[in-house]
Design a protein around this motif. Structure first.
Motif, mmCIF file in Angstrom:
data_model
loop_
_atom_site.group_PDB
_atom_site.id
_atom_site.type_symbol
_atom_site.label_atom_id
_atom_site.label_comp_id
_atom_site.label_asym_id
_atom_site.label_seq_id
_atom_site.Cartn_x
_atom_site.Cartn_y
_atom_site.Cartn_z
ATOM 1 N N ASP A 83 2.932 -3.306 -8.369
ATOM 2 C CA ASP A 83 2.438 -1.948 -8.576
ATOM 3 C C ASP A 83 1.028 -1.893 -9.147
ATOM 4 O OD1 ASP A 83 4.852 -0.724 -7.707
ATOM 5 O OD2 ASP A 83 5.770 -1.208 -9.635
ATOM 6 N N THR A 84 0.429 -3.043 -9.415
ATOM 7 C CA THR A 84 -0.905 -3.034 -10.015
ATOM 8 C C THR A 84 -1.880 -3.884 -9.211
ATOM 9 O OG1 THR A 84 -0.158 -4.804 -11.518
ATOM 10 C CG2 THR A 84 -0.089 -2.535 -12.360
ATOM 11 N N ASN A 85 -1.798 -5.197 -9.378
ATOM 12 C CA ASN A 85 -2.706 -6.111 -8.687
ATOM 13 C C ASN A 85 -1.875 -7.131 -7.924
ATOM 14 O OD1 ASN A 85 -5.054 -7.412 -7.892
ATOM 15 N ND2 ASN A 85 -5.185 -8.635 -9.770
ATOM 16 N N ALA A 86 -1.270 -6.715 -6.815
ATOM 17 C CA ALA A 86 -0.253 -7.493 -6.116
ATOM 18 C C ALA A 86 -0.800 -8.799 -5.555
ATOM 19 C CB ALA A 86 0.350 -6.665 -4.989
ATOM 20 N N THR A 87 0.004 -9.855 -5.711
ATOM 21 C CA THR A 87 -0.286 -11.143 -5.083
ATOM 22 C C THR A 87 0.944 -11.599 -4.313
ATOM 23 O OG1 THR A 87 0.423 -12.363 -7.067
ATOM 24 C CG2 THR A 87 -1.925 -11.835 -6.865
ATOM 25 N N ILE A 88 0.735 -12.155 -3.135
ATOM 26 C CA ILE A 88 1.822 -12.570 -2.263
ATOM 27 C C ILE A 88 1.912 -14.088 -2.252
ATOM 28 C CG2 ILE A 88 2.714 -12.540 0.099
ATOM 29 C CD1 ILE A 88 1.097 -9.942 0.530
ATOM 30 N N ASN A 89 3.105 -14.604 -2.572
ATOM 31 C CA ASN A 89 3.316 -16.052 -2.582
ATOM 32 C C ASN A 89 4.513 -16.388 -1.704
ATOM 33 O OD1 ASN A 89 3.282 -18.776 -3.197
ATOM 34 N ND2 ASN A 89 4.415 -18.515 -5.102
ATOM 35 N N ILE A 90 4.264 -16.957 -0.542
ATOM 36 C CA ILE A 90 5.337 -17.368 0.362
ATOM 37 C C ILE A 90 5.783 -18.770 -0.027
ATOM 38 C CG2 ILE A 90 5.974 -17.877 2.753
ATOM 39 C CD1 ILE A 90 4.004 -15.721 3.634
ATOM 40 N N THR A 91 7.009 -18.882 -0.523
ATOM 41 C CA THR A 91 7.508 -20.155 -1.059
ATOM 42 C C THR A 91 8.328 -20.951 -0.059
ATOM 43 O OG1 THR A 91 9.440 -19.026 -1.988
ATOM 44 C CG2 THR A 91 7.512 -19.251 -3.414
ATOM 45 N N LYS A 92 8.802 -20.296 1.001
ATOM 46 C CA LYS A 92 9.575 -21.012 2.027
ATOM 47 C C LYS A 92 9.381 -20.312 3.367
ATOM 48 C CE LYS A 92 14.220 -22.799 3.120
ATOM 49 N NZ LYS A 92 13.968 -24.228 2.853
ATOM 50 N N TYR A 93 9.124 -21.092 4.385
ATOM 51 C CA TYR A 93 9.022 -20.531 5.740
ATOM 52 C C TYR A 93 9.353 -21.615 6.752
ATOM 53 C CZ TYR A 93 7.230 -18.319 9.941
ATOM 54 O OH TYR A 93 7.112 -17.790 11.211
ATOM 55 N N ILE A 94 10.401 -21.370 7.530
ATOM 56 C CA ILE A 94 10.786 -22.265 8.620
ATOM 57 C C ILE A 94 10.167 -21.720 9.905
ATOM 58 C CG2 ILE A 94 12.683 -23.310 9.903
ATOM 59 C CD1 ILE A 94 12.545 -24.165 6.974
ATOM 60 N N ASN A 95 9.352 -22.514 10.544
ATOM 61 C CA ASN A 95 8.669 -22.063 11.755
ATOM 62 C C ASN A 95 9.667 -21.650 12.839
ATOM 63 O OD1 ASN A 95 5.844 -22.310 11.150
ATOM 64 N ND2 ASN A 95 6.127 -24.525 11.122
ATOM 65 N N PRO A 96 9.295 -20.664 13.667
ATOM 66 C CA PRO A 96 10.215 -20.143 14.678
ATOM 67 C C PRO A 96 10.737 -21.183 15.651
ATOM 68 C CG PRO A 96 8.328 -18.679 14.434
ATOM 69 C CD PRO A 96 8.030 -19.915 13.633
ATOM 70 N N ASN A 97 9.942 -22.204 15.953
ATOM 71 C CA ASN A 97 10.339 -23.178 16.979
ATOM 72 C C ASN A 97 11.157 -24.340 16.437
ATOM 73 O OD1 ASN A 97 8.327 -24.415 15.558
ATOM 74 N ND2 ASN A 97 7.053 -24.952 17.338
ATOM 75 N N VAL A 98 11.501 -24.320 15.148
ATOM 76 C CA VAL A 98 12.253 -25.419 14.545
ATOM 77 C C VAL A 98 13.737 -25.296 14.876
ATOM 78 C CG1 VAL A 98 13.007 -26.429 12.352
ATOM 79 C CG2 VAL A 98 10.613 -25.788 12.668
ATOM 80 N N LYS A 134 0.820 -1.221 0.000
ATOM 81 C CA LYS A 134 0.000 0.000 0.000
ATOM 82 C C LYS A 134 0.852 1.269 0.000
ATOM 83 C CE LYS A 134 -3.974 -2.203 2.233
ATOM 84 N NZ LYS A 134 -4.814 -2.290 3.472
ATOM 85 N N PRO A 135 1.859 1.396 0.889
ATOM 86 C CA PRO A 135 2.690 2.607 0.842
ATOM 87 C C PRO A 135 3.430 2.766 -0.485
ATOM 88 C CG PRO A 135 2.990 1.457 2.920
ATOM 89 C CD PRO A 135 2.217 0.544 2.033
ATOM 90 N N ARG A 136 3.807 1.641 -1.110
ATOM 91 C CA ARG A 136 4.530 1.714 -2.371
ATOM 92 C C ARG A 136 3.676 2.345 -3.467
ATOM 93 N NH1 ARG A 136 8.777 -0.534 -5.187
ATOM 94 N NH2 ARG A 136 8.339 -0.941 -7.395
ATOM 95 N N VAL A 137 2.388 2.000 -3.486
ATOM 96 C CA VAL A 137 1.493 2.585 -4.487
ATOM 97 C C VAL A 137 1.452 4.107 -4.336
ATOM 98 C CG1 VAL A 137 -0.902 2.730 -5.248
ATOM 99 C CG2 VAL A 137 0.107 0.498 -4.715
#
Length: 331
Positions: A226-241, A27-30
Motif C-alpha cells: 500500500d505504500t512503496n510496493a516491491t515484487i519478489n518472485i521466490t518460485k517459478y516453474i517454467n511452462p515447458n517443464v 495500482k488499482p489497490r491504491v
C-alpha cells in the motif's frame, strides 16, 4: 503431467508477470483503498477473472476465449482462484463487521477484532456430467492470494501462490475421492431431501489440500503493497517443464491429530517412510514415540513436515456435512 508445448505461446513470462501485478493488482489497490476510506465499502478486488489472466502468464498459455463457459486455459486446465486479502473482519465484542484496515471498532471502540482468514476454492458439482468432467481433467490450477504474515497481524505483505493438481495422475487420487464424496454423499442426499446445497469447499493449506499432493509452481510476495510496493518472485516453474518428477508440497506435521500421528509412526515402515522426515536421523521408532506428547511443538521438533511418500499412508478424514438451519438476514 507434461505440458502441451505447442500451446505455450506467451514468452518472457517473469517480466510480464511483474508488470501485470503492477498494473492489475498494485495500482488499482491504491485507488480502491483511497475510496474505501470515504465510502466504508470493502476494498477487496475480486480475483476471479484477474486470476485467469495471471494463470495464462504463469502457464504461458492463452485462455479459451469463452468467459464463464468453456476452457479457462486453452489446454483445458481448470482455474480456481481465491483471495484471503481484505476479507471482512468482525468485532468480538459487539459483532459489527469491520474492514481489514480498521483497528478499532467504529461501533463500540473495541480493539478486540477477529481477523478472518477462511476464504477457499469452490468446486460446484451439480450433476454426474460435471463430476466426470472434473475427474477427467488433465490439470487443476489453484491460485491464492493471502498474507504470509497473517498470524502477526501484518497486512502490508501480500502473497500469490499457484499449485497444480492432476486428477488423472496416480500420484493424486485423493482429489477425485473428495469430489466423488461431495457429489454422492453430500450434494445428492441434500437434493433428495430438498435441502440447501453448497459447492465443495477446498481450503488452502489444509489437511485435505496436502493429501492431494499439490505441486507448487509459483510463489510471489509483494511487500509494502500500500505504500512503496516491491515484487519478489521466490518460485517459478517454467511452462515447458515436465511436472512428472516435481516434488509436491510438504505437509506440516501439526495438521495431524495426536492419534493420526501415533498411528502413522506405529504402523509404517520406519526406515523407508518415517525416517526420511525426521530432523534427527539417529532417532529410533521407540525414541520418537517416547518423545511425542500432546503438545504439538514436540511433534514439529522431531518431524516438521511429511513428504509425499509419507502422506500417501495417511487416510482422508470422514467429511461431515452440516445442514444450514439459519437463513441469511440483514440486521
Amino acid at each position: 503431467m507434461i505440458p502441451n508445448l505447442d500451446l505455450i505461446k506467451i514468452n518472457d513470462n517473469l517480466p510480464l508477470i511483474k508488470q501485470f501485478l503492477e498494473d492489475l493488482i498494485i495500482k488499482p489497490r491504491v485507488d480502491i483503498r483511497k475510496w474505501s476510506e470515504i465510502t466504508k465499502q470493502t476494498p477487496t478486488l475480486k480475483i476471479g477473472y484477474i486470476g485467469q489472466h495471471l494463470t495464462s502468464l504463469i502457464l504461458g498459455m492463452e485462455g479459451g476465449r469463452t468467459g464463464a463457459r468453456g476452457h479457462d486455459i486453452i489446454d483445458g486446465t481448470e482455474v480456481k482462484s481465491c483471495t484471503k486479502v481484505d476479507q471482512s473482519d468482525k468485532c468480538k465484542d459487539c459483532g459489527e463487521r469491520l474492514m481489514r484496515s480498521e483497528v478499532i471498532c467504529f461501533n463500540c471502540e473495541s480493539e478486540n477484532i477477529k481477523r478472518n482468514d477462511d476464504s477457499k476454492w469452490l468446486f460446484s458439482i451439480r450433476s454426474l456430467e460435471e463430476l466426470n468432467q472434473y475427474k477427467e481433467l488433465d490439470r487443476v490450477f489453484l491460485l491464492i492470494s493471502d498474507y504470509p504474515n497473517f498470524k502477526d497481524n501484518d497486512f502490508t505483505s501480500v502473497r500469490f501462490e499457484a499449485f497444480e493438481i492432476y486428477p488423472r495422475n496416480p500420484r493424486m487420487p485423493n482429489f477425485n475421492f473428495l469430489i466423488d464424496n461431495h457429489y454422492n454423499n453430500i450434494y445428492l442426499p441434500k437434493i433428495n431431501n430438498n435441502q440447501k446445497t453448497n459447492p465443495m469447499n477446498f481450503h488452502p493449506y489444509s489437511f485435505q489440500f496436502y493429501l492431494c499432493n499439490p505441486i507448487k509452481i509459483f510463489s510471489c510476495i509483494i511487500d509494502n503493497i500500500d505504500t512503496n510496493a516491491t515484487i519478489n518472485i521466490t518460485k517459478y516453474i517454467n511452462p515447458n517443464v515436465d511436472r512428472t518428477n516435481l516434488v509436491s508440497e510438504e505437509m506440516p506435521i501439526e495438521l495431524l491429530s495426536y492419534n493420526e500421528l501415533i498411528n502413522f509412526v506405529t504402523n509404517n515402515d520406519f526406515d523407508s517412510i518415517i525416517k526420511p522426515n525426521l530432523t534427527n536421523q539417529n532417532q529410533s521408532r521407540q525414541q520418537l514415540l517416547s518423545s511425542i506428547s500432546r503438545n504439538k511443538n514436540t511433534w514439529k521438533a522431531s518431524m516438521p513436515f511429511l513428504n509425499e511418500i509419507a502422506r500417501n499412508t495417511i487416510p482422508l478424514r470422514e467429511i461431515v456435512s452440516l445442514t444450514q438451519t439459519n437463513s441469511y438476514r440483514r440486521n
